[in-house]
Design a protein around this motif. Structure first.
Motif, PDB file in Angstrom:
ATOM      1  N   UNK A  33       0.808  -1.222   0.000  1.00 10.82           N
ATOM      2  CA  UNK A  33       0.000   0.000   0.000  1.00 10.82           C
ATOM      3  C   UNK A  33       0.843   1.275   0.000  1.00 10.82           C
ATOM      4  N   UNK A  34       2.077   1.205   0.491  1.00 10.98           N
ATOM      5  CA  UNK A  34       2.842   2.434   0.727  1.00 10.98           C
ATOM      6  C   UNK A  34       4.107   2.568  -0.090  1.00 10.98           C
ATOM      7  N   UNK A  37       3.752   0.136 -12.905  1.00 15.13           N
ATOM      8  CA  UNK A  37       2.672  -0.261 -13.802  1.00 15.13           C
ATOM      9  C   UNK A  37       2.123  -1.640 -13.432  1.00 15.13           C
ATOM     10  N   UNK A  38       3.009  -2.545 -13.024  1.00 13.90           N
ATOM     11  CA  UNK A  38       2.556  -3.871 -12.629  1.00 13.90           C
ATOM     12  C   UNK A  38       1.662  -3.808 -11.390  1.00 13.90           C
ATOM     13  N   UNK A  39       2.087  -3.048 -10.390  1.00  8.88           N
ATOM     14  CA  UNK A  39       1.266  -2.914  -9.184  1.00  8.88           C
ATOM     15  C   UNK A  39      -0.057  -2.240  -9.488  1.00  8.88           C
ATOM     16  N   UNK A  40      -0.036  -1.242 -10.369  1.00 10.72           N
ATOM     17  CA  UNK A  40      -1.268  -0.518 -10.695  1.00 10.72           C
ATOM     18  C   UNK A  40      -2.266  -1.423 -11.399  1.00 10.72           C
ATOM     19  N   UNK A  41      -1.797  -2.223 -12.323  1.00 12.39           N
ATOM     20  CA  UNK A  41      -2.719  -3.109 -13.046  1.00 12.39           C
ATOM     21  C   UNK A  41      -3.343  -4.144 -12.115  1.00 12.39           C
ATOM     22  N   UNK A  42      -2.588  -4.625 -11.153  1.00 11.06           N
ATOM     23  CA  UNK A  42      -3.116  -5.647 -10.248  1.00 11.06           C
ATOM     24  C   UNK A  42      -4.243  -5.130  -9.374  1.00 11.06           C
ATOM     25  N   UNK A  43      -4.306  -3.812  -9.191  1.00 14.25           N
ATOM     26  CA  UNK A  43      -5.367  -3.265  -8.335  1.00 14.25           C
ATOM     27  C   UNK A  43      -6.742  -3.368  -8.985  1.00 14.25           C
ATOM     28  N   UNK A  44      -6.786  -3.681 -10.279  1.00 12.87           N
ATOM     29  CA  UNK A  44      -8.080  -3.800 -10.963  1.00 12.87           C
ATOM     30  C   UNK A  44      -8.541  -5.245 -11.046  1.00 12.87           C
ATOM     31  N   UNK A  91     -10.227  -8.680  -9.722  1.00 11.09           N
ATOM     32  CA  UNK A  91     -11.322  -8.962  -8.804  1.00 11.09           C
ATOM     33  C   UNK A  91     -10.764  -9.487  -7.481  1.00 11.09           C
ATOM     34  N   UNK A  92     -11.416  -9.127  -6.400  1.00  8.00           N
ATOM     35  CA  UNK A  92     -10.984  -9.566  -5.083  1.00  8.00           C
ATOM     36  C   UNK A  92     -12.089 -10.413  -4.465  1.00  8.00           C
ATOM     37  N   UNK A  93     -11.672 -11.318  -3.608  1.00  9.62           N
ATOM     38  CA  UNK A  93     -12.619 -12.171  -2.888  1.00  9.62           C
ATOM     39  C   UNK A  93     -12.742 -11.671  -1.463  1.00  9.62           C
ATOM     40  N   UNK A  94     -13.913 -11.257  -1.086  1.00 10.25           N
ATOM     41  CA  UNK A  94     -14.117 -10.728   0.252  1.00 10.25           C
ATOM     42  C   UNK A  94     -13.990 -11.837   1.280  1.00 10.25           C
ATOM     43  N   UNK A  95     -13.230 -11.546   2.330  1.00  7.27           N
ATOM     44  CA  UNK A  95     -13.070 -12.550   3.386  1.00  7.27           C
ATOM     45  C   UNK A  95     -14.349 -12.709   4.187  1.00  7.27           C
ATOM     46  N   UNK A 139      -7.088  -2.527  -2.092  1.00  6.75           N
ATOM     47  CA  UNK A 139      -6.964  -2.265  -3.532  1.00  6.75           C
ATOM     48  C   UNK A 139      -6.936  -0.767  -3.817  1.00  6.75           C
ATOM     49  N   UNK A 140      -7.800   0.007  -3.141  1.00  8.13           N
ATOM     50  CA  UNK A 140      -7.842   1.442  -3.371  1.00  8.13           C
ATOM     51  C   UNK A 140      -6.548   2.128  -2.914  1.00  8.13           C
ATOM     52  N   UNK A 141      -6.013   1.704  -1.786  1.00 12.49           N
ATOM     53  CA  UNK A 141      -4.770   2.303  -1.302  1.00 12.49           C
ATOM     54  C   UNK A 141      -3.603   1.975  -2.219  1.00 12.49           C
ATOM     55  N   UNK A 142      -3.544   0.746  -2.698  1.00 16.76           N
ATOM     56  CA  UNK A 142      -2.485   0.379  -3.641  1.00 16.76           C
ATOM     57  C   UNK A 142      -2.610   1.173  -4.935  1.00 16.76           C
TER      58      UNK A 142
END
Length: 1055
Positions: free
Chosen positions: A448-449, A478-485, A487-491, A525-528
């Motif tokens: 995130x930081x 660019x790699x980190x930015x693309x990964x933020x889009x 889909x995520x699985x909510x715990x 995801x938003x912070x990243x």
């Protein structure tokens, strides 16, 4: 349906027949709700918070004395206190409050409504056992942490945890209490520091923590750690420092300091110049006293930081590229270079040697740490480094202080930035297999930081940006930015108990849950995404190759996807329909701001405007944010992007205008927010540049001549009798009433934001130093010239500037007094609302004048547009405004006080365009004798831009349009000669600036040597062939080149 404690069980907490039964009920309740958010929601709705507060308050009365001693001032031994049933009940209640706070953002409002934080703070001030102190600190930390969770709109809960005096919380908890075990004391210290770091989220809280001495106390704890770790060869007395903290507490200290000083150069300098830090470095110099231990030239530095050679002149470089040190390549072509041959150097605002040493010390700490702790230290390094850059001046490259500035800049390029890029790689790789929960949590924090810290380190220097690119930052970002889009699985399922147990309208606030925050996976995801966009914006700020590399990595499409806000009902609909909301469905406000920042960096490139950005269709989502978004900051950020998209080189200009850009921008210009007004006026200025006649006239018509005149005059008129708009502060009248328009600068000296820019002279004669306390030296011939710091945009009185080079050793007490004086001036410059209002007002005046300039800037439309502008506003009004902006505001002693240079330059620009119009308009200009006399005072302005534009205007006035204009041109030249322009221009033929010299020669030729010159003794010269020279060929070639360059010149300004 979730089964949990009933309302009857909660009522039994307060009405228990005995303490033992109450404690049993509390323990059962704690065990039921830990890790179960739905049960937490139920018990809150049943009023458990009020019952817990009553339990804590009831037992609080039993031990109401302060824990620093009893009423007689005698220290109480907690080990001798018997653990009572009341203490056990209070402990259980506090732990339940902490567990509720851990439930997330929704539980913070009912806790604050019941004043849980106040009750917990009272526990810290009472004579209670250490276990209760620790539990209260843990609960407070949980409340502060959950308050920082972003809501669905990206906002955080404002938490006033400390009240008006943070010291009442901080000092007792930042010091080891009597009879507390070292382990418990260390735990309490870390918790207290973490609470400070998490709570310092607003300017008000940060200012309170600085003013109350909390920042200085944290600095003293950090200094004691440095002494205990033998970072320094300290030769002073260590009694003035607190006991050293445990090593695992140091990252929390760095994080708290970073949180407090962020967003303010004054607070950063408060940390650099605070007494503990000054004492640490003052008593840690080498025996010869020549350098600090963290200077790269000292012997001690060889064991602490890598020795980096900095050549003494900018023409020599011994930096070589290697695969092991890829950042070295960035320094090869640009080492030591600055625009105009100068370099940044702290001289009047901060001791460059001391500041560099503090920055190097933090960099050493970053190198000694790993993972997330290293990121924390690097973020503090970035804050220190950027503040030092913002507090420096331009001087020559051969001074000793230039060398010291180069040392710090090279350390950032060669050490800090590669470390940050390395951490971005760690973020990409992910935690190792079988990692513990703590390791996974640390990796999330790094992810995130890392990019955010990298962007903070390199955003202000092209050399640092190049160092990051050469270290491989682009592909990682660019790699980190693309990964933020992805889909995520909510715990946890996005399900709420509120559908079955709705809040009752008449229920007390302590029983009503607040708005939910985003799910943890979405927040991550938003912070990243925000972090990666910030880094991309920093790398793309100045260099086209960097922009091209980022766009090839897919940045443009990511920006487009990041400019889409979440729909208002996205999470409500998702919860009711049990559908999955993905990170592609929208973005929070911080992400939208970061996306606008990245888009603005890309839009600075003409190539990007005409290729990638137009192909991606970035104009549509950006203008939608300007037009429809409810957040003012989003509107300002998007308007800054629109300003670049409206330039004449942009193929998107016409599409944006067709969507109603003029009406939207005018509405914002006339709104109440001054920052949005300034951004929108800037966009309108760019829209008017080289636009069609219809577009120019529409801009002026919708903006309104009356509003434009008012903007140029300023909200706060310099007339003391003029009322201020809307009941605002009349900063002009207050300044003139005092006989001066100056205020203390960062060194406590007199700063005048309204004086013209002249050279930065440094008076090296120290004999009169300290003679005057008011910032003015009396009776010193030639002293007191107005001088200007171009880097900071502030104006100084030179009588108070003294050289800091080769200063003799001075006592530490004098150093601290000088630091206090510097900080007092910096505080006023940052926090004085009158100065801030004046600064924004000046910027609006500048943009309003530039708007008029751009209305008449097209050579094909200049004559009709000048007529239109003069008709709409009034020729008399325009010339009076120009005269006012170039005339002195007041006389301070024998010195005239002018408007700032940017306003004067904008006024001269308007004169240039009026003078370049038809002969009729030239004659109208030359007839304005008061304006010409005011204009003449700026021919010798120190700012070369003003001098060049003055020569352009004189050129245009003396230019002969055609044969019919010769007599009129002769009259204009005679008028200029009568007013004294000729003598001024002849003196400028030897100007230091080549551009000024060439234009001065042309004007001089027109006024004195040309065939239409009014000179009575003019005669044609005879060349070697015996023929007449009717004009000087070299000068005439310069005239033609000047006119060609002028016609090609543009005035659209890229933001």
């Amino acid at each position: 349906m979730v089964q949990g404690p009933s309302e009857e069980a909660i009522r039994n907490i307060a009405n228990a027949p005995s303490l033992e039964r109450q404690i049993t009920t509390l323990r059962q309740l704690k065990n039921d709700i830990v890790g179960h958010d739905q049960r937490k929601e139920l018990v809150v709705k049943h009023g458990v918070i009020k019952a817990l507060i009553d339990v804590i308050a009831a037992t609080q009365k039993v031990s109401g004395k302060r824990r620093t001693g009893d009423s007689n001032g005698t220290s109480r031994s907690y080990e001798q206190l018997e653990w009572s049933s009341e203490d056990e009940g209070r402990l259980q209640a506090i732990q339940i409050l902490g567990s509720l706070a851990n439930g997330g953002r929704a539980f913070v409002p009912p806790l604050l409504a019941a004043h849980a934080h106040t009750v917990l703070l009272e526990c810290l001030a009472a004579a209670v056992p250490p276990r209760i102190i620790t539990a209260a600190l843990q609960a407070l930390r949980s409340i502060a942490t959950s308050a920082r969770i972003e809501g669905e709109d990206g906002e955080q809960i404002t938490l006033d945890l400390f009240g008006s005096d943070p010291a009442q919380f901080a000092f007792p908890n930042l010091q080891q209490q009597p009879n507390t075990s070292p382990t418990e004391a260390a735990r309490q210290l870390k918790l207290a520091i973490e609470i400070i770091g998490v709570s310092a989220t607003t300017e008000a809280v940060r200012t309170q923590l600085t003013d109350s001495g909390v920042l200085e106390h944290l600095a003293s704890i950090l200094a004691s750690h440095a002494l205990a770790s033998r970072h320094f060869d300290y030769r002073g007395s260590a009694n003035s420092f607190p006991p050293p903290p445990p090593t695992d507490t140091v990252p929390a200290i760095l994080s708290a300091i970073t949180a407090i000083i962020s967003g303010s150069n004054f607070r950063v300098q408060s940390f650099i110049l605070c007494r503990p830090i000054c004492e640490l470095f003052a008593h840690s110099k080498a025996q010869n006293g020549e350098s600090h231990p963290f200077s790269s030239r000292s012997g001690a530095a060889e064991t602490l930081l890598p020795p980096l050679y900095v050549p003494s002149t900018k023409s020599v470089s011994h930096v070589h590229s290697s695969s092991a040190f890829p950042a070295a390549k960035s320094l090869q072509p640009t080492i030591g270079r600055r625009p105009g041959g100068g370099v940044k150097l702290a001289q009047s605002t901060v001791d460059i040697e001391h500041a560099n040493a503090v920055c190097a010390w933090m960099l050493f700490m970053a190198r000694s740490m790993q993972g997330a702790n290293r990121l924390t230290a690097l973020r503090l390094v970035a804050l220190l480094n950027n503040a030092i850059n913002a507090s420096t001046e331009l001087v020559g490259p051969r001074s000793e202080n230039w060398q010291r500035a180069q040392e710090r800049e090279k350390q950032i390029s060669m050490v800090a930035i590669p470390l940050a890029v390395q951490l971005t790689q760690v973020a990409i790789e992910g935690p190792s297999a079988g990692a513990s929960l703590a390791e996974e949590r640390e990796h999330r924090e790094i992810k995130e930081s890392a990019c955010d810290v990298l962007g903070a380190l390199c955003h202000s220097r092209v050399e640092w940006q190049t160092a990051a690119v050469h270290a491989g930052a682009i592909k990682r970002i660019c790699s980190l930015l693309k990964k933020t889009f992805d889909n995520v699985t909510a715990s946890k399922p996005m399900w709420s108990a509120r559908t079955n147990t709705n809040d009752q309208a008449d229920a007390p606030e302590s029983c009503k849950l607040g708005k939910r925050g985003l799910p943890a996976e979405f927040r991550h995801a938003m912070r990243c995404r925000q972090s990666a966009l910030h880094a991309a914006a920093a790398l793309a700020k100045q260099e086209d190759p960097h922009r091209q590399g980022l766009m090839e990595g897919g940045l443009t499409q990511c920006i487009m996807d990041s400019m889409k806000p979440f729909p208002a009902d996205a999470f409500t609909t998702s919860s009711s329909n049990k559908t999955l909301v993905t990170p592609k469905d929208g973005n929070t406000i911080p992400v939208l701001l970061a996306a606008c920042d990245a888009a603005m960096s890309l839009s600075r490139s003409v190539s990007s405007l005409r290729t990638n950005l137009v192909d991606a269709g970035i104009a549509q989502p950006t203008f939608e944010l300007v037009k429809r978004h409810h957040d003012i900051e989003i509107k300002m950020a998007a308007t800054d992007v629109i300003s670049n998209l409206l330039l004449e080189v942009s193929p998107m200009r016409e599409d944006i205008i067709a969507q109603g850009a003029v009406a939207v921008l005018v509405r914002h210009v006339k709104g109440n927010d001054v920052e949005l007004r300034l951004a929108s006026l800037w966009a309108l200025k760019n829209l008017a540049h080289l636009s069609s006649k219809e577009a120019k006239m529409q801009c002026l018509e919708e903006l309104g001549p009356g509003w434009l005149v008012g903007a140029i005059q300023g909200e706060h008129s310099h007339n003391p009798d003029a009322p201020s708009n809307g009941g605002g502060v009349n900063v002009w009248s207050s300044a003139l009433a005092g006989g001066s328009l100056s205020a203390p600068n960062a060194a406590g000296e007199q700063v005048d934001l309204l004086n013209p820019a002249t050279s930065m002279d440094v008076d090296e004669d120290d004999e009169d130093e300290g003679d005057d306390d008011d910032g003015f030296s009396q009776g010193e011939e030639g002293d007191g010239d107005v001088i200007y710091d171009e880097s900071s945009g502030t104006h100084y009185q030179s009588s108070q500037l003294r050289s800091t080079l080769h200063q003799p050793a001075i006592p530490l007490s004098s150093t601290v007094m000088s630091a206090d004086r510097q900080l007092a001036g910096m505080r006023q410059m940052e926090q004085d609302p009158a100065l801030k209002a004046r600064e924004v007002d000046i910027c609006i005046q500048e943009q309003a004048l530039d708007f008029i300039r751009n209305l008449i800037d097209d050579p094909e439309l200049i004559a009709p547009m000048v007529d239109h502008v003069l008709q709409q506003i009034g020729s008399e009004k325009i010339f009076s405004l120009l005269t006012e902006k170039m005339s002195p505001l007041a006389e301070v002693g024998a010195r005239p006080v002018f408007y700032p240079q940017q306003v004067i330059l904008a006024a001269v620009h308007v004169i240039v365009h009026l003078s370049a119009s038809s002969p009729r308009h030239k004659s109208l200009v030359i007839a304005q004798t008061p304006m010409i006399r005011a204009w003449m005072r700026h021919f010798t302005c120190e700012d070369r831009r003003v001098r060049v534009m003055c020569m352009h205007a004189a050129n245009s006035l003396t230019w002969v349009e055609d044969d019919e204009d010769r007599d009129a041109a002769r009259d204009r030249c005679r008028k200029l000669r009568e007013l004294g322009v000729e003598s001024i221009v002849r003196n400028m033929v030897t100007d230091a600036d080549l551009d000024v010299r060439q234009r001065a020669k042309i004007v001089d030729w027109f006024v004195h040597d040309s065939p239409h010159s009014p000179a009575d003794d003019w005669e044609p010269t005879i060349n070697e062939e015996g023929s007449e020279n009717t004009r000087d060929n070299e000068a005439w070639e310069n005239v033609e080149a000047t006119i060609a360059a002028y016609e090609r010149a543009g005035y659209g300004v890229v933001r």
